[in-house]
Design a protein around this motif. Structure first.
Motif, PDB file in Angstrom:
ATOM      1  N   MET A  66      21.509  58.186  10.975  1.00 20.80           N
ATOM      2  CA  MET A  66      20.427  58.898  11.688  1.00 20.80           C
ATOM      3  C   MET A  66      19.053  58.959  11.414  1.00 20.80           C
ATOM      4  O   MET A  66      18.856  59.004  10.091  1.00 20.80           O
ATOM      5  N   PRO A  67      17.787  59.159  12.049  1.00 21.99           N
ATOM      6  CA  PRO A  67      16.858  59.448  11.404  1.00 21.99           C
ATOM      7  C   PRO A  67      17.022  60.780  10.627  1.00 21.99           C
ATOM      8  O   PRO A  67      17.520  61.837  10.867  1.00 21.99           O
ATOM      9  N   GLY A  68      15.933  61.093   9.583  1.00 21.49           N
ATOM     10  CA  GLY A  68      16.276  62.407   8.835  1.00 21.49           C
ATOM     11  C   GLY A  68      16.977  62.268   7.601  1.00 21.49           C
ATOM     12  O   GLY A  68      17.136  63.409   7.127  1.00 21.49           O
ATOM     13  N   GLY A  69      17.729  61.485   7.361  1.00 18.64           N
ATOM     14  CA  GLY A  69      18.708  61.322   6.240  1.00 18.64           C
ATOM     15  C   GLY A  69      20.062  61.724   6.341  1.00 18.64           C
ATOM     16  O   GLY A  69      21.038  61.989   5.413  1.00 18.64           O
ATOM     17  N   LYS A  70      20.672  62.016   7.780  1.00 22.19           N
ATOM     18  CA  LYS A  70      22.161  62.302   8.001  1.00 22.19           C
ATOM     19  C   LYS A  70      22.588  60.984   8.455  1.00 22.19           C
ATOM     20  O   LYS A  70      21.937  60.191   8.941  1.00 22.19           O
ATOM     21  N   ALA A  71      24.061  60.745   8.341  1.00 23.73           N
ATOM     22  CA  ALA A  71      24.774  59.733   8.863  1.00 23.73           C
ATOM     23  C   ALA A  71      26.179  60.154   8.893  1.00 23.73           C
ATOM     24  O   ALA A  71      26.653  61.369   8.559  1.00 23.73           O
ATOM     25  N   GLU A  72      26.780  59.323   9.731  1.00 20.68           N
ATOM     26  CA  GLU A  72      28.197  59.425   9.991  1.00 20.68           C
ATOM     27  C   GLU A  72      28.833  58.347   9.798  1.00 20.68           C
ATOM     28  O   GLU A  72      28.315  57.278   9.944  1.00 20.68           O
ATOM     29  N   LEU A  73      30.272  58.658   9.253  1.00 20.43           N
ATOM     30  CA  LEU A  73      31.143  57.483   9.006  1.00 20.43           C
ATOM     31  C   LEU A  73      32.388  57.409   9.501  1.00 20.43           C
ATOM     32  O   LEU A  73      33.008  58.553   9.801  1.00 20.43           O
ATOM     33  N   GLU A  80      33.429  61.580   9.021  1.00 19.81           N
ATOM     34  CA  GLU A  80      32.867  62.404   7.907  1.00 19.81           C
ATOM     35  C   GLU A  80      31.328  62.175   8.105  1.00 19.81           C
ATOM     36  O   GLU A  80      30.888  61.179   8.431  1.00 19.81           O
ATOM     37  N   ASP A  81      30.783  63.211   7.492  1.00 26.09           N
ATOM     38  CA  ASP A  81      29.327  63.420   7.477  1.00 26.09           C
ATOM     39  C   ASP A  81      28.747  62.874   6.227  1.00 26.09           C
ATOM     40  O   ASP A  81      29.520  62.943   5.106  1.00 26.09           O
ATOM     41  N   GLY A  82      27.623  62.798   6.185  1.00 25.44           N
ATOM     42  CA  GLY A  82      27.009  62.306   4.867  1.00 25.44           C
ATOM     43  C   GLY A  82      25.490  62.200   4.832  1.00 25.44           C
ATOM     44  O   GLY A  82      24.735  62.504   5.836  1.00 25.44           O
ATOM     45  N   ASN A  83      24.931  61.934   3.688  1.00 19.21           N
ATOM     46  CA  ASN A  83      23.197  62.026   3.508  1.00 19.21           C
ATOM     47  C   ASN A  83      23.035  60.645   3.040  1.00 19.21           C
ATOM     48  O   ASN A  83      23.688  60.270   2.041  1.00 19.21           O
ATOM     49  N   TRP A  84      22.029  60.134   3.175  1.00 16.82           N
ATOM     50  CA  TRP A  84      21.423  58.778   2.935  1.00 16.82           C
ATOM     51  C   TRP A  84      20.209  59.085   2.600  1.00 16.82           C
ATOM     52  O   TRP A  84      19.364  59.807   2.905  1.00 16.82           O
ATOM     53  N   GLN A  85      19.595  57.778   1.637  1.00 16.20           N
ATOM     54  CA  GLN A  85      18.055  57.754   1.379  1.00 16.20           C
ATOM     55  C   GLN A  85      18.095  56.319   1.070  1.00 16.20           C
ATOM     56  O   GLN A  85      19.044  55.560   0.656  1.00 16.20           O
ATOM     57  N   ILE A  86      16.780  55.754   1.180  1.00 19.63           N
ATOM     58  CA  ILE A  86      16.502  54.431   0.766  1.00 19.63           C
ATOM     59  C   ILE A  86      15.449  54.605  -0.632  1.00 19.63           C
ATOM     60  O   ILE A  86      14.356  55.233  -0.525  1.00 19.63           O
ATOM     61  N   THR A  87      15.797  53.920  -1.876  1.00 17.62           N
ATOM     62  CA  THR A  87      15.047  53.986  -2.890  1.00 17.62           C
ATOM     63  C   THR A  87      13.868  53.171  -2.621  1.00 17.62           C
ATOM     64  O   THR A  87      13.758  52.123  -1.823  1.00 17.62           O
ATOM     65  N   PRO A  88      12.581  53.390  -3.496  1.00 14.53           N
ATOM     66  CA  PRO A  88      11.446  52.525  -3.292  1.00 14.53           C
ATOM     67  C   PRO A  88      11.642  51.104  -3.437  1.00 14.53           C
ATOM     68  O   PRO A  88      10.932  50.352  -3.012  1.00 14.53           O
ATOM     69  N   ASP A  89      12.680  50.607  -4.306  1.00 12.90           N
ATOM     70  CA  ASP A  89      12.943  49.396  -4.504  1.00 12.90           C
ATOM     71  C   ASP A  89      13.997  48.792  -3.368  1.00 12.90           C
ATOM     72  O   ASP A  89      14.393  47.527  -3.600  1.00 12.90           O
ATOM     73  N   GLY A  90      14.317  49.552  -2.497  1.00 13.48           N
ATOM     74  CA  GLY A  90      15.100  48.818  -1.472  1.00 13.48           C
ATOM     75  C   GLY A  90      16.592  49.046  -1.409  1.00 13.48           C
ATOM     76  O   GLY A  90      17.445  48.647  -0.487  1.00 13.48           O
ATOM     77  N   LYS A  91      17.169  49.962  -2.291  1.00 11.48           N
ATOM     78  CA  LYS A  91      18.518  50.165  -2.333  1.00 11.48           C
ATOM     79  C   LYS A  91      18.947  51.430  -1.324  1.00 11.48           C
ATOM     80  O   LYS A  91      18.288  52.356  -0.923  1.00 11.48           O
ATOM     81  N   PHE A  92      19.941  50.890  -0.411  1.00 11.67           N
ATOM     82  CA  PHE A  92      20.504  52.196   0.474  1.00 11.67           C
ATOM     83  C   PHE A  92      21.510  52.823  -0.169  1.00 11.67           C
ATOM     84  O   PHE A  92      22.303  52.269  -0.703  1.00 11.67           O
TER      85      PHE A  92
END
Length: 135
Positions: A66-73, A80-92
C-alpha cells in the motif's frame, strides 16, 4: 565372503544417502536481469500485488504493498500486516508481524522478463505483479 557382504552393505548405505529434490525455487548464486533503482522498485510495488513462490518451498504467497508504508501478506497460514520501505540504493525492505520472525528483511529487485526476482543471500522470491489489491 565376509568382505563381500561388507562391500554390499557399504554400497547399499551409499545408495540411501541420496538427497531429496528441493521443494521450491533454489537460491541462485547470481541474480539474472538488471537491478532496479529505488524509483523503479517503488513504481513496481506500490499499489500493486506481487504473487509468487517462496524459495525453498512450494508455498504460494502474495503481498499487497500500500502507499504510505503498509503492506499485507497472504500465506497458506493466513493474512498478516507489515510495514515496508525502499532504501536509497533500491532495496525493498519489509517487516511482517510474524513471518521471518518479525525482523526487517531487505532484498534487491531484478527484472527478468515478466518476473521480478527479490534476492538476498538467504532467499529469492520470483514474483509477478498485478495492479491493486489481489489477495
Amino acid at each position: 565372503m565376509k568382505s563381500y557382504i561388507l562391500c554390499a552393505a557399504v554400497l547399499a548405505l551409499g545408495a540411501c544417502a541420496t538427497q531429496p529434490a528441493p521443494l521450491g525455487p533454489s537460491i541462485p548464486d547470481e541474480p539474472t536481469g538488471p537491478v532496479l533503482s529505488a524509483p523503479d522498485v517503488q513504481a513496481l510495488v506500490v499499489g500493486n500485488t506481487g504473487t509468487g513462490t517462496m524459495s525453498g518451498s512450494n508455498a504460494t504467497y502474495a503481498m499487497y504493498v500500500m502507499p504510505g508504508g503498509k503492506a499485507e501478506l497472504r500465506r497458506p497460514t493466513g493474512i498478516e500486516d507489515g510495514n515496508w520501505q525502499i532504501t536509497p540504493d533500491g532495496k525493498f525492505c519489509v517487516k511482517w508481524e510474524l513471518f521471518r520472525g518479525g525482523e526487517d528483511y531487505c532484498q534487491r529487485v531484478y527484472k527478468n522478463g515478466p518476473v521480478y526476482q527479490f534476492h538476498n543471500l538467504n532467499s529469492v522470491e520470483l514474483l509477478t505483479f498485478e495492479a491493486g489489491r489481489q489477495l
